[in-house]
Scaffold this active site. Sequence first.
Site, PDB file in Angstrom:
ATOM      1  N   TYR A 159       0.829  -1.218   0.000  1.00  0.00           N
ATOM      2  CA  TYR A 159       0.000   0.000   0.000  1.00  0.00           C
ATOM      3  C   TYR A 159       0.859   1.262   0.000  1.00  0.00           C
ATOM      4  O   TYR A 159       0.463   2.310  -0.491  1.00  0.00           O
ATOM      5  CB  TYR A 159      -0.980  -0.035   1.181  1.00  0.00           C
ATOM      6  CG  TYR A 159      -2.234   0.757   0.891  1.00  0.00           C
ATOM      7  CD1 TYR A 159      -3.049   0.428  -0.200  1.00  0.00           C
ATOM      8  CD2 TYR A 159      -2.608   1.828   1.683  1.00  0.00           C
ATOM      9  CE1 TYR A 159      -4.190   1.152  -0.487  1.00  0.00           C
ATOM     10  CE2 TYR A 159      -3.761   2.558   1.405  1.00  0.00           C
ATOM     11  CZ  TYR A 159      -4.545   2.212   0.321  1.00  0.00           C
ATOM     12  OH  TYR A 159      -5.670   2.929   0.045  1.00  0.00           O
ATOM     13  N   LYS A 166      -3.401   8.349   2.434  1.00  0.00           N
ATOM     14  CA  LYS A 166      -4.654   8.166   3.187  1.00  0.00           C
ATOM     15  C   LYS A 166      -4.529   8.754   4.600  1.00  0.00           C
ATOM     16  O   LYS A 166      -5.510   9.263   5.150  1.00  0.00           O
ATOM     17  CB  LYS A 166      -5.043   6.685   3.257  1.00  0.00           C
ATOM     18  CG  LYS A 166      -5.493   6.086   1.933  1.00  0.00           C
ATOM     19  CD  LYS A 166      -6.722   6.758   1.362  1.00  0.00           C
ATOM     20  CE  LYS A 166      -7.302   5.984   0.181  1.00  0.00           C
ATOM     21  NZ  LYS A 166      -8.285   6.777  -0.584  1.00  0.00           N
TER      22      LYS A 166
HETATM   23  P1  NAD Z   1     -12.223   2.879  -8.621  1.00  0.00           P
HETATM   24  O1  NAD Z   1     -11.017   2.655  -9.474  1.00  0.00           O
HETATM   25  O2  NAD Z   1     -13.507   2.374  -9.112  1.00  0.00           O
HETATM   26  O3  NAD Z   1     -12.374   4.425  -8.260  1.00  0.00           O
HETATM   27  C1  NAD Z   1     -11.277   5.318  -8.187  1.00  0.00           C
HETATM   28  C2  NAD Z   1     -11.694   6.561  -8.936  1.00  0.00           C
HETATM   29  O4  NAD Z   1     -10.715   7.603  -8.803  1.00  0.00           O
HETATM   30  C3  NAD Z   1     -11.857   6.307 -10.449  1.00  0.00           C
HETATM   31  O5  NAD Z   1     -13.169   6.635 -10.841  1.00  0.00           O
HETATM   32  C4  NAD Z   1     -10.841   7.256 -11.062  1.00  0.00           C
HETATM   33  O6  NAD Z   1     -11.277   7.782 -12.308  1.00  0.00           O
HETATM   34  C5  NAD Z   1     -10.782   8.325 -10.004  1.00  0.00           C
HETATM   35  N1  NAD Z   1      -9.627   9.206 -10.171  1.00  0.00           N
HETATM   36  C6  NAD Z   1      -8.307   8.900 -10.123  1.00  0.00           C
HETATM   37  N2  NAD Z   1      -7.566   9.992 -10.388  1.00  0.00           N
HETATM   38  C7  NAD Z   1      -8.429  11.013 -10.608  1.00  0.00           C
HETATM   39  C8  NAD Z   1      -8.290  12.383 -10.945  1.00  0.00           C
HETATM   40  N3  NAD Z   1      -7.087  12.941 -11.109  1.00  0.00           N
HETATM   41  N4  NAD Z   1      -9.398  13.133 -11.085  1.00  0.00           N
HETATM   42  C9  NAD Z   1     -10.619  12.592 -10.925  1.00  0.00           C
HETATM   43  N5  NAD Z   1     -10.833  11.308 -10.623  1.00  0.00           N
HETATM   44  C10 NAD Z   1      -9.747  10.520 -10.478  1.00  0.00           C
HETATM   45  O7  NAD Z   1     -11.846   2.200  -7.220  1.00  0.00           O
HETATM   46  P2  NAD Z   1     -12.569   2.268  -5.786  1.00  0.00           P
HETATM   47  O8  NAD Z   1     -12.014   1.116  -5.031  1.00  0.00           O
HETATM   48  O9  NAD Z   1     -14.028   2.419  -5.917  1.00  0.00           O
HETATM   49  O10 NAD Z   1     -11.918   3.578  -5.155  1.00  0.00           O
HETATM   50  C11 NAD Z   1     -12.680   4.650  -4.632  1.00  0.00           C
HETATM   51  C12 NAD Z   1     -12.063   5.149  -3.342  1.00  0.00           C
HETATM   52  O11 NAD Z   1     -12.207   4.156  -2.345  1.00  0.00           O
HETATM   53  C13 NAD Z   1     -10.569   5.468  -3.438  1.00  0.00           C
HETATM   54  O12 NAD Z   1     -10.291   6.603  -2.644  1.00  0.00           O
HETATM   55  C14 NAD Z   1      -9.948   4.235  -2.803  1.00  0.00           C
HETATM   56  O13 NAD Z   1      -8.658   4.494  -2.287  1.00  0.00           O
HETATM   57  C15 NAD Z   1     -10.952   3.989  -1.704  1.00  0.00           C
HETATM   58  N6  NAD Z   1     -10.904   2.665  -1.073  1.00  0.00           N
HETATM   59  C16 NAD Z   1     -10.958   1.531  -1.822  1.00  0.00           C
HETATM   60  C17 NAD Z   1     -10.889   0.298  -1.205  1.00  0.00           C
HETATM   61  C18 NAD Z   1     -10.934  -0.991  -2.002  1.00  0.00           C
HETATM   62  O14 NAD Z   1     -10.530  -2.035  -1.472  1.00  0.00           O
HETATM   63  N7  NAD Z   1     -11.426  -0.975  -3.226  1.00  0.00           N
HETATM   64  C19 NAD Z   1     -10.792   0.220   0.193  1.00  0.00           C
HETATM   65  C20 NAD Z   1     -10.759   1.390   0.941  1.00  0.00           C
HETATM   66  C21 NAD Z   1     -10.811   2.611   0.281  1.00  0.00           C
END
Ligand code: NAD
Length: 258
Positions: A159, A166
């Site tokens: 990570y 984060k």
């Molecule tokens: P995802 O890939 O579906 O979503 C991530 C989004 O970030 C995408 O839509 C991407 O287009 C957008 N993004 C990246 N750079 C960008 C920019 N410069 N401008 C605008 N948008 C941008 O994946 P996800 O897992 O749904 O992630 C969403 C959030 O949840 C993130 O912050 C991720 O760190 C967090 N998260 C995910 C998990 C997991 O296990 N999937 C766990 C905890 C937190």
Amino acid sequence: MDLLQLQGKNIVVMGVANERSIAWGIAKRLFDVGANVIFTYRKERSKGKIEKLLANYSEHTTAIVECDVNSDESIKKAFQEIGETFQVIHGIVHSVAFANAEDLHNRFVETTRDGYAFAQDTSAYSLIAVAKAAKPYLAEGSSIVTMSYLGAERVLEGYNVMGVAKAALEASMRYLAADIGADNIRVNAISAGAIRTLAAKGVPSFNQILHKIEETAPLKRNTNQEEVADMTIVMLSHLSRGVTGETIYIDSGYHIMG
Ligand code: NAD
């Protein structure tokens, strides 16, 4: 009795890349409770995906607006457009993060200055920039929710630089909450458990994490898009009106274990 008070409210959802996105799970629930959902996207490809996903939701009020969170100009333009179209914003879901693949794969000690700054800019500073641009349109009593992960406070394999981002995101959330609380705007984070999404694909050892959670978490299972969406709805709603500056774990209780 309308406990949520989200009916007819204008909620901006940032970060839908496809149907697996955490943000899409939240958007679906927002439609269920009668909110108007305004989507933002970075890439044209995501816009196309959102349009396709929305084909089944034609009776709901929506808009799709470009917003690259690495650009102040893009953020400003997006929120101006949203503000002018909808007049008022009642909630924002910030579900956006990114880091260079090599900074997740390499040893942490190899993290580059550029890679560090890029992860921070995209994944932590963007929350502040979005709050700033949205502020003129945010209604009294509105709520901002961001997505975090346990890597903010514990060292999780693979990570790396995203964990540091984060940590900054959660701290930024608290400082924002303290600052704009006087305007009756709340800011909270959801610390979601591991969910198979596009972003998660970039994290090495993700499969091992899923197995470890299943074995160790009090609920003996992983969480999912629906559970994270439900709690996000609570955090956007009237039900959580007394809560701000908080990180809420939707992770089957995994974070309490040693
Ligand atoms: P995802 O890939 O579906 O979503 C991530 C989004 O970030 C995408 O839509 C991407 O287009 C957008 N993004 C990246 N750079 C960008 C920019 N410069 N401008 C605008 N948008 C941008 O994946 P996800 O897992 O749904 O992630 C969403 C959030 O949840 C993130 O912050 C991720 O760190 C967090 N998260 C995910 C998990 C997991 O296990 N999937 C766990 C905890 C937190």
